[in-house]
Structures are given as C-alpha cells and as structure tokens.
Enzyme design. Structure first.
Site, PDB file in Angstrom:
ATOM      1  CG  ASN A 116      -1.967  -1.043   1.160  1.00  0.00           C
ATOM      2  OD1 ASN A 116      -2.576  -1.272   0.123  1.00  0.00           O
ATOM      3  ND2 ASN A 116      -2.152  -1.731   2.261  1.00  0.00           N
ATOM      4  CE1 TYR A 117       0.512   4.426   3.998  1.00  0.00           C
ATOM      5  CE2 TYR A 117       0.548   2.168   4.772  1.00  0.00           C
ATOM      6  CZ  TYR A 117       0.024   3.433   4.820  1.00  0.00           C
ATOM      7  OH  TYR A 117      -1.004   3.706   5.669  1.00  0.00           O
ATOM      8  CG  LEU A 118       6.974   0.741   0.484  1.00  0.00           C
ATOM      9  CD1 LEU A 118       7.852  -0.451   0.797  1.00  0.00           C
ATOM     10  CD2 LEU A 118       7.584   2.017   1.017  1.00  0.00           C
TER      11      LEU A 118
END
Length: 704
Positions: free
Chosen positions: A662-664
DNA sequence: CACTAGACTTGGAATAATTTTG
DNA sequence: CAAAATTATTCCAAGTCTAGTG
C-alpha cells in the site's frame, strides 16, 4: 542479543542501535532521524544523540559539519539546508523538476471561531449521539439518484459543476456469488443445555453453530462478546425457550463435529481435493470477470459475505453480534443499461434495486448489518495507478513545513494546534484521526489524540501511547522541537478558553482532521493528511535503497531490501502479534544451533586427530584438507542459521506486507531491482507483479 | 456550515498453497 | 515423503476523505 528489542514498542525500535552495530544513523527512517537530533539551542550538543543510541558515531554521520548549531532539527524555516532535507531534495531533482508552483503562503482559511468549535463539541458531549435508527434516513438516501462527481481536472475549474466522471459506458457482469446455504447438522449432534440435548430449529442451530466454532478463541473470555451474542441468540430462540442463558449451554458436540468435518476435509485424497477445487473454480468462473467497455476486467470481490459472528478488533462494542445472511433483496446491482440483469439462486426474490450508474465502479453493494455506516461492495480491480503519487514533491514539503513551523508562533490556538498536529503527521507518519462514534472501538489518530495519550518528559521528550487503527498500540518516545514541546505542554493543561483539561479531553480541541485536510487542500490540490504517510514511506525506502551496499549474492541483496522494508514498516507502526508457535520455533532453532556447534566441535577434534595421522572415533581418517573444508562449510551453515534466527526474531512483531502493498511506490522497488540485478519475483509475488505491471518499465535510475 | 453517506484505501489474522527439511 | 516452515491469498474489519444535503 537481539532479544533486547523484545519489549520495545515497534515505533521506538529504530532509536536503538542494531545488535551488530551496522545500523548507523543512515539506516533510520528520515522522520525518526530528524526527531532524534536534539536541537542544541539549549547548548546540549553532546546530548544530541538519538534516543537510546550509545554509539556516538551514529550522531554525526549525516550532519553537515557546518550545521547551524541552533538548527540541528531542521525545523527552523530559515534553514532548509540540513542534511536530511537536502538528501530528499537531491533525490527529487531528477524527477520533480516540473513540480507545480508552490502555493506556500497562499491565504489560508481564517481560523475558525474557537468558541464556536468548542460549542459543537460540548453539544456532542451532552447529547451522546442519539444516533437515530438509521433505517428511515438510509432508505431515503439509497433511493436517491446517483451523485455527481467532478472531474479531477484543475483546468476545468469553471465548468466543474457540470462534469461527472464517467467510469464506464458499457458494463456487463454476472452479479454476485452467494455463500452456500446452511447445512443442518446430523441429528445426533446437538448442543446441551444443563446437560440435556436441545432441539433447535434450523435458524437457531445456524446461530448456535456460529458460536460453537468460536469455542477456542479469546472471544470466549470477553464478557461483551458473550453478552452481545446472547442478546441476539435470545431473539432467535424466541420467548419461553428452554435455553435461558449461556452459562448452562454446552456447545461442545457442535464444536467437535465441526472439527471432525475439518479433519475429514483435510484427509481427502489429492484427487478428491482437486475435484472440489475445480468445482469451486467452475462455480466462480462467471463472476470473476466483468466486461467494461469491451475490456475484460477482473472483479475485485464478487462474494457476498457469509453470515457469522461479528469479530471486532480491540474492545469493539458490537463484538459477538450476529451478522445475518444477505439476500438479493438486500443488494443493489449496478450494470449497463442494455445488459441482462444478473440472476440469483433465490426464486421469488428481487434485487433490491438495479441501477445503471456510470459514475461509480461498483457492481453491487449492500449494507453490512452490524457496522451500518459501511456497505460492502464489489467493483473491478483498479488498474492501479499508484494513488499516492500525489505530486507531493520536495517543494511542497518544504512549503508545508514552513507553514506549520510558522503556525507554532501564531497567536491563534487553532493555528498552533494545527501546526503541531501536522508536525506529528509529517514526522511520525501518524494517521489523521477522524471523530468516531460511541459504538465503535475507542481508537485515535493524530487529531483525536487525548491528553492522556501524550506525556511530556524532561528534555523536550514526548511520549506517545495510544491505540491506533485496528487497536494496534502505538508507543513512541521522541524528541521534538522546543516550540512544539511548549505548545503540547500547554495543550495538555488547558484548552483555548483556559479551562483545565482532563486526561480524556482532546489534545487538539480546536481542530479536527477535516479542518486539517481543508488547509492542506488549499495549499495544494489533492493533498491530504494521508499523503504524508505514503510520501514518507516511499521517500524512506528510496533513500535506504540508494545507500551503497556490498552485498554480492541475491539473497544478501534481498536481505538489504527487507531491511529497508522493515524500516518503513516500523515507521508506519505496522505491528503484528507474535506469530503462534514463534517461541517454539525459536527454541527449535537454538536447539539446531546447539547441534551444529557440537558438530563443529566434533570436526575440530577430527582435525586434530587427522593432523596427527590418526582416525577420529570410528570414522575413517580424512585428510586435514578435507576436514578443514568441512569445518568451513559447517561454519557457513552456522552463520546462516544465526542470521536467520536473528532476522526471524527481529521481525516477529513487524508486518512487512502492508507497506509493500500500500505504501511503497513500486517504481522504487523495480528500479532497485534493475540496478542490482535482482529478479522482480524475489521481491514481488505474482499478484503484486500483476498489480504493479505499470511500474515495470521504470528507469533504473528512478528516484522518488 | 455541520453532518454524513458513499467510495475508496489500508490493515492484521486466518487459511490455503507451496517449498523446505529432517 | 511427511511434517514443518514459509509464502501467498483470502477474509473481513477499520481507516481516510469528499461530495452533497438540508
């Protein structure tokens, strides 16, 4: 040695030097790093070491020798040239040179009338959410025409109102897949009440069965869970039922039966299992894909949730309630105008509604019966453009930092609070924290922090301790800018209108997440609180992955990546429970280590014997050369096992997956893989490779 | 302007599938 | 080759955030 981390909250762990000492300052997430530089305005240069760091070398690594002594923290807007920021900037030059004009000091909305805001909260407190029966209102809204959506195109400012974002022209799909009907238990399996078997109707039995299978879970020890369940079970049992309470109920026969069934399933032959699987796939096949404007798109989730007991996380007020079965009459279908209406297996029932709404991507939705405010739905898988690439570039970050630093000196309490909140969000990657209802778990984010969640310690230390999303505990102690420290101390003591605060009062009582988002949006289109989390995660990974490494083999390189990944997970406080059997596994590993070491000892004895030209034990004598080789091999095995065990123990409470998914920004990872000649599949599994296909042709020199 | 429904996103745990190991 | 360990996938819960409404 690595055990020393055991009792340390995740968020704090980066403040500690790693066991092997290689984890110097540069390995820290930026946010933590900056925090740990104690501003030496107080002349306390020697104490500028990061919290918990004992090696003084760590301190100086990234700090410019010429650093302004008052500005080690980098917060003073007059000096954006401290190293961490500079590093970020450098990393961005290549990519973001086109970044839009900073709107930095553009007029912000005038701070709201605090009294007004306070009044609102007060009202809330006094009339605790009579949360009216939702049915009436909900119904009305469900029937409302689909809402309009603006096109997110800043150029079309003027014509905005008229635009809708059309998501599709043609849409064909097969609807949703319902869970299997309940199958009654054999007549000899009955629950006991007061030792006596009880006959239940099908409906009653189904609910009882839901409870029975929870027998070995922790929920059985939660009174709230039991109470909520009994309330719902009572309803199904009806008046004057023999069962008067849970105390005398014994669900063991049902539980045992369920377990036996599970075992039976496990014991099936390979062929039988395969047959079942193929049958299942055949049943699902037609739901799996939707035709969207002639393309075939995979449907994200086409399954209707099966009934069961609601298992909230943390102390959820509604845990244990019965989540009833969903029928077509509960479901709204969205499909193209000319397409056939999907069928369903319930003769005599109608879909609740069939819509042809081109402005949304969902194919069907229904109200989740327990947590009313959310509806479950299924749409097609997003083509996954990386959402977080919000354009939050270095320019904006600098602007925003200047803005919130300025707010610390504002006369207006709301501005001060916003400044502090943003500082935390930017530096600690906290979530926004919206207001929640009474009937939800009591968790907080940045804007909903309570006085009792922060503690001001000597030396500008602030200790955070609260339950965040999913009731995951966030514990962290950081050094903050002195101005922020003073403000937080003030906010803990009294509110804007000088009333003393209680521990359960809001820390930032003059603002909420919406206010903050509004401010951010004015600063830059598309900017919101959550963007900071993503941005900080990605920039941290990017920085860590650009660090030189002397790893040669793929496995070592992968370990480098995982280490970077772990840093990000720690930054985001992605914590997990220690996996079941972890202790046992560790024990086994140490046993194995023991054995290996003994084997090594044996070999060394053999070597001695061999050198004297004798055989060792009952074995044939080997050349010293050979024994040497064996010893080296053994040593390598031991070293590998050691690392393995340490990594395992290290990561026992860290969940890596979330940040990866989800973030990278996948481009960072792909570029790294290319630079280091690591095959993609080592890092991304099949699903992720698919999901991130659009990032695969990124330039190896890509910098976030 | 307050409020909230609705549409996304993000989470850890549970379970299933696959690989490694003894 | 079975058991154990590891990894992938599913499950379902719980966040964020904005448009629209009254």
């Amino acid at each position: 040695m690595s055990d020393s981390d055991d009792d340390m909250p995740l968020a704090q762990r980066t403040h500690k030097p790693a066991a092997e000492g290689s984890d110097d300052e540069d390995d820290r997430p930026l946010a933590h790093r900056q925090f740990t530089h104690k501003p030496s305005a107080n002349g306390n240069t020697a104490a500028a070491a990061p919290i918990g760091t004992t090696t003084s070398t760590a301190v100086s690594v990234s700090r410019p020798a010429t650093a302004d002594a008052t500005d080690l923290n980098g917060w003073d807007s007059s000096s954006s040239d401290d190293i961490p920021l500079a590093q970020r900037k450098k990393a961005l030059v290549a990519q973001k040179s086109q970044a839009t004009q900073p709107k930095g000091q553009k007029a912000k909305p005038v701070a709201k009338d605090i009294a007004n805001r306070e009044g609102k909260r007060k009202r809330q407190d006094e009339a605790p959410k009579g949360r009216q029966a939702p049915s009436k209102k909900t119904k009305a809204l469900d029937d409302a025409p689909p809402r309009k959506k603006r096109v997110a195109n800043p150029a079309s400012q003027g014509a905005k109102e008229e635009d809708k974002e059309i998501k599709w022209e043609k849409l064909r799909h097969a609807g949703v897949l319902f869970p299997p009907e309940y199958v009654r238990l054999p007549s000899n399996v009955k629950m006991l009440y007061d030792g006596q078997p009880v006959d239940l109707t099908e409906e009653q039995e189904e609910v009882a069965q839901m409870f029975a299978i929870m027998k070995e879970t922790d929920y059985m020890r939660k009174q709230l869970f039991l109470d909520n369940f009994w309330n719902d079970f009572k309803k199904v049992l009806g008046k004057d039922h023999v069962i008067k309470g849970l105390k005398k109920c014994d669900f063991t026969p049902m539980y045992d039966h369920a377990m036996a069934e599970r075992e039976k399933k496990k014991a099936l032959s390979k062929e039988e299992k395969l047959a079942i699987k193929q049958k299942k796939e055949a049943d699902e096949a037609k739901f799996k894909y939707a035709q969207v404007d002639g393309r075939t798109e995979q449907v994200g989730n086409f399954r209707v949730e099966p009934p069961g007991l609601f298992r909230g996380r943390g102390e959820h007020p509604r845990m244990g309630k019965v989540k009833s079965r969903i029928y077509p009459r509960d479901i709204t279908i969205n499909i193209g105008m000319e397409e056939p209406i999907p069928e369903h297996p319930y003769p005599g029932q109608q879909w609740k509604e069939v819509r042809h709404d081109k402005t949304v991507t969902w194919l069907a939705f229904w109200k989740e019966p327990i947590v009313r405010r959310t509806s479950s739905m299924c749409g097609w898988l997003p083509n996954s453009t990386f959402k977080s690439d919000s354009g939050l570039g270095q320019n904006h970050v600098d602007d925003i930092r200047k803005m919130y630093e300025k707010d610390w000196d504002s006369k207006d309490t709301q501005r001060q609070q916003m400044g502090c909140a943003l500082y935390f969000i930017d530096q600690l990657a906290l979530r926004a924290g919206h207001e929640k209802d009474e009937d939800e778990a009591d968790t907080v984010g940045c804007c909903t922090l309570k006085v009792e969640n922060v503690e001001c310690m000597p030396g500008d230390h602030i200790k955070f301790d609260f339950l965040g999303k999913d009731s995951i505990r966030y514990e962290n102690e950081v050094v903050v800018h002195p101005k922020v420290y003073a403000l937080i101390k003030k906010f803990c003591q009294h509110s804007a209108n000088n009333k003393p605060k209680k521990p359960e009062d809001q820390l930032f009582e003059t603002m909420d997440a919406t206010d903050l988002n509004k401010t951010l949006k004015d600063l830059m289109d598309g900017l919101s609180v959550k963007v900071f989390r993503t941005y900080n995660a990605s920039i941290t990974l990017d920085r860590l992955l650009w660090e030189p490494s002397d790893s040669e083999v793929i496995d070592a390189k992968k370990a480098d990546y995982d280490r970077a990944n772990k840093e990000v997970a720690i930054l985001c406080n992605h914590q997990r429970a220690v996996p079941k059997g972890h202790a046992g596994q560790m024990e086994k590993l140490s046993e194995r280590m023991h054995k290996l070491n003994e084997e090594l000892l044996e070999l060394q004895h053999e070597l001695k014997a061999s050198e004297k030209g004798k055989a060792y034990g009952d074995k044939k004598r080997r050349d010293p050369e050979r024994v040497h080789a064996a010893i080296d091999a053994k040593k390598a095995v031991i070293a590998k096992a050691e690392i393995n065990a340490r990594v395992k123990d290290d990561l026992k409470t860290v969940a890596l997956g979330t940040s990866k998914i989800n973030y990278l920004d996948p481009r960072i990872t792909v570029a790294w893989c290319k630079r280091n000649e690591v095959p993609m599949e080592k890092i991304f599994n099949k699903t992720l490779v698919t999901k991130f296909f659009w990032a695969m042709d990124v330039d190896p020199d890509f910098k976030f």
